[in-house]
Enzyme design. Structure first.
Site, PDB file in Angstrom:
ATOM      1  N   GLU A   1      -7.385 -17.261  27.343  1.00  0.00           N
ATOM      2  CA  GLU A   1      -7.949 -18.501  27.895  1.00  0.00           C
ATOM      3  C   GLU A   1      -7.417 -18.844  29.284  1.00  0.00           C
ATOM      4  OE1 GLU A   1      -7.553 -21.707  25.032  1.00  0.00           O
ATOM      5  OE2 GLU A   1      -9.393 -21.098  24.066  1.00  0.00           O
TER       6      GLU A   1
ATOM      7  N   GLU B   1     -12.779 -17.353  19.011  1.00  0.00           N
ATOM      8  CA  GLU B   1     -12.120 -18.357  18.167  1.00  0.00           C
ATOM      9  C   GLU B   1     -13.157 -19.390  17.762  1.00  0.00           C
ATOM     10  OE1 GLU B   1      -8.685 -20.065  20.094  1.00  0.00           O
ATOM     11  OE2 GLU B   1      -7.992 -18.127  20.829  1.00  0.00           O
TER      12      GLU B   1
HETATM   13  C1  GAL Z   1      -7.266 -22.192  21.852  1.00  0.00           C
HETATM   14  C2  GAL Z   1      -6.202 -21.128  21.977  1.00  0.00           C
HETATM   15  C3  GAL Z   1      -5.546 -20.820  20.652  1.00  0.00           C
HETATM   16  C4  GAL Z   1      -5.230 -22.091  19.927  1.00  0.00           C
HETATM   17  C5  GAL Z   1      -6.490 -22.884  19.727  1.00  0.00           C
HETATM   18  C6  GAL Z   1      -6.290 -24.159  18.971  1.00  0.00           C
HETATM   19  O1  GAL Z   1      -7.374 -22.914  23.034  1.00  0.00           O
HETATM   20  O2  GAL Z   1      -6.710 -19.935  22.525  1.00  0.00           O
HETATM   21  O3  GAL Z   1      -4.369 -20.077  20.891  1.00  0.00           O
HETATM   22  O4  GAL Z   1      -4.301 -22.814  20.666  1.00  0.00           O
HETATM   23  O5  GAL Z   1      -7.020 -23.223  20.980  1.00  0.00           O
HETATM   24  O6  GAL Z   1      -7.479 -24.902  18.853  1.00  0.00           O
END
Ligand code: GAL
Length: 633
Positions: A144, A315
């Protein structure tokens, strides 16, 4: 191609004797992929040049032998503590001149060449060690970019890098002074090393100075990513991926994407609605547990283009997150709906974040597919259901879109530097145009600003593009659909000054913006055909045909049959009316949708998503709250 599911996993967080059970349960839950490694540097290299790869070797074996495909992340978003001792000046510096500290993540400066070299080294070592491992089926580089506002740094490293970058771009300070208009306020320079970063000035720094710094900063992200991509590619044929975020415009994703194979993004619909998107309180309440009905689709379409057709969700929110001001749980069904929506927009893979909720550290309140005590959390059954449905549904493909939206990061930097109205922001404007097309039930493609071929489309929108690129200008000149461009398109030079003749300089017309107004939220410009412009209104002049008028008789839309200029920022209802009119002219069938219903056609199926928290009918089918329905086309 069969769509797949996956999950993000941190073997270093759990006792080793749990890995095999976890892996078996992942497979039994229908998951194909597991992403690991992206924050593990302190366990890979606990002190400089001392490596402890053995645990990672074993984790790769255990997960791979269970039948999972592995996405291995480079750990460069979390430099270990010893790195700061080695390079105390690698910490980024905020606009107030304060270094950001160790103790969370992303504590590095993209301009720091010493740290960039360390990242190259760890990427090379990982590439050498793992590329021949049959279980490693993809790579994620860093994690990110720009998360926690980390693209811009006002450090010494950035200042030195910026000065070199300026010297290369302008060659002489005379040229730079001319390009920036530095005669104004006696801002002229006579050597590049006099030029500081554009922070802490008495009043606003010169706009082209700010734009140059934004271009420079974006180039550092591109270079940082490329150094690692090049290292891994020397060893591995597996695809390279980065996980982008929503609503991040601080670096040019088109350019980062050009060095990678797949664009993925991290989708947290509920956190986003509460924290990062505009909306009335009633709207936010209505979608509190579902997320904005268009935000996910926008980013799927954007990143499908950034990935030149290859897009993943790396994610996917499974339950409450920990980072928004308020963190409600998704409605039952949403973890399934979001996955299907991603697939309908062309995602190859959707990975849930994360496998098991961690009972420790910053994200202990962030849900996973399992609870901290390893019992299933609600999203696990939904993931299982999606896995079964994927088996049952043959490849759905991605359908061609008739409508397209041009999206440009440089324009976002330009308007950040020079908003001229407090509500003028590139993402917001582009998203408003996108949402209007989507409320009409259209499939939409998002295009880069140097697009030279529009022949696949009937309707193209290009709002807020600072300067039309030559290829796009040419494509517009030959376009035989309708392009609706503006407001604020082609109204500045590449150096963010006013062009002569005044813009926009459109092929085949003489439209000129003679005066620009921005309006506070409770003011608007009424339109004769109904609706209004909000935030922004440009007075247009010229002999080109006036196609629509404001209530007070100013041009609201001017243009030729194929190329039209929109003088203001329509509110939602007005955008809907304008899009419906254009689609009628162009013979594009629209499906005006009830609140919360959204459509997406693939090559074989029509998907209908119900983002509302109540059941709704689509033709003769009742779709439950948070439900998804598909039918063959
Ligand atoms: C994203 C990140 C993850 C985790 C997640 C939590 O921004 O890549 O590592 O922190 O959010 O929602």
């Amino acid at each position: 191609m069969k769509r797949t599911l996956g999950v993000c996993y941190y073997p270093e967080h759990w006792p080793e004797d749990q890995w095999a059970t976890d892996a078996a349960q992942m497979v039994a839950s229908g998951l194909t992929w597991v992403r690991i490694g992206e924050f593990g540097w302190s366990r890979m290299e606990p002190s400089p040049e001392t490596f402890t790869w053995d645990w990672l070797d074993r984790a790769v074996d255990v997960l791979g032998n269970a039948g999972l495909k592995i996405i291995l992340g480079t750990p460069t978003a979390t430099p270990p503590r010893w790195m700061i001792d080695k390079y105390p000046d690698m910490l980024a510096v905020d606009a107030e001149g304060r270094p950001r500290k160790f103790g969370s993540r992303r504590h590095y400066d993209f301009s720091h060449l010493g740290y960039r070299e360390e990242c190259k080294r760890i990427a090379r070592l990982m590439g050498q060690r793992y590329s021949k491992n049959p279980h490693i089926a993809a790579w994620q580089i860093d994690n990110e970019y720009d998360c926690h506002d980390t693209t811009l740094s006002y450090s010494n490293a950035a200042r030195r890098g910026f000065q070199d970058w300026l010297a290369q771009r302008y060659q002489s300070t005379d040229a730079l002074n001319r390009a920036w208009g530095n005669v104004f306020w006696s801002m002229e320079y006579d050597s590049f090393d006099q030029i500081d970063l554009p922070n802490l000035t008495v009043t606003e720094p010169n706009h082209p100075h700010q734009l140059a710094f934004r271009r420079y900063s974006s180039d550092q992200v591109v270079a940082f990513n490329k150094v690692q991509a090049d290292e891994i590619r020397k060893h591995s044929d597996a695809p390279l991926i980065h996980n982008y975020m929503g609503r991040i415009t601080t670096f040019d994703h088109w350019k980062v994407g050009a060095d990678l194979d797949i664009a993925s993004w991290d989708s947290y619909p509920i956190g986003f609605l509460s924290d990062r998107l505009e909306g009335t309180p009633a709207f936010k309440q209505a979608f509190l547990r579902q997320g904005h009905p268009d935000n996910q689709a926008f980013h799927h379409d954007l990143y499908r283009a950034v990935g030149r057709g290859r897009m993943w969700v790396m994610e996917q929110q499974p339950g409450p997150v920990n980072w928004a001001p308020y963190n409600p749980a998704p409605l039952p069904g949403m973890a399934r709906l979001w996955a299907w929506e991603a697939f309908a927009h062309g995602a190859e893979t959707v990975c849930y974040f994360r496998w098991r909720q961690a009972p420790f550290a910053q994200e202990q309140m962030h849900a996973g597919l399992l609870r901290p005590d390893s019992a299933p959390a609600p999203a696990l059954a939904e993931a299982r259901q999606v896995a079964d449905e994927i088996e049952a549904l043959a490849d759905v493909g991605t359908a061609l879109a008739h409508a397209a939206l041009v999206f440009d990061y440089e324009s976002a930097w330009a308007w950040d530097a020079q908003p001229q109205g407090a509500d003028f922001e590139m993402f917001r404007l582009a998203f408003a145009a996108y949402c209007a097309m989507r409320r009409a039930g259209l499939n939409i493609d998002i295009l880069p600003p140097d697009t030279g071929d529009l022949s696949a489309y009937k309707l193209v929108m290009a709002p807020g593009i600072m300067t039309l690129s030559d290829p796009l200008r040419k494509a517009l000149a030959n376009f035989d659909g309708v392009a609706l461009i503006g407001p604020r398109t082609d109204t500045k030079t590449d150096e963010l000054s006013i062009p002569m003749p005044l813009g926009p300089n459109l092929p085949g017309s003489d439209i000129r913006v003679s005066l620009t107004e921005s309006m506070p939220p409770d003011d608007a410009i009424g339109l004769r055909n109904g609706g209004q412009f909000v935030h922004w209104f440009e007075h247009l002049e010229g002999q080109t045909e006036v196609l629509e008028l404001t209530a007070s008789g100013h041009p609201a839309i001017m243009g030729t049959e194929n190329l039209r200029y929109l003088a203001g920022w329509p509110d939602d209802e007005t955008f809907d009316r304008i899009i419906a009119g254009l689609c009628a002219e162009l013979d594009i069938q629209i499906h005006p949708l009830a609140t919360g219903l959204r459509l997406r056609d693939t090559a074989t199926h029509r998907f209908i998503f119900n983002y509302a928290n109540y059941a709704q009918d689509w033709k003769n089918t009742t779709i439950p709250a948070a439900g998804v329905h598909w039918e063959p086309l």
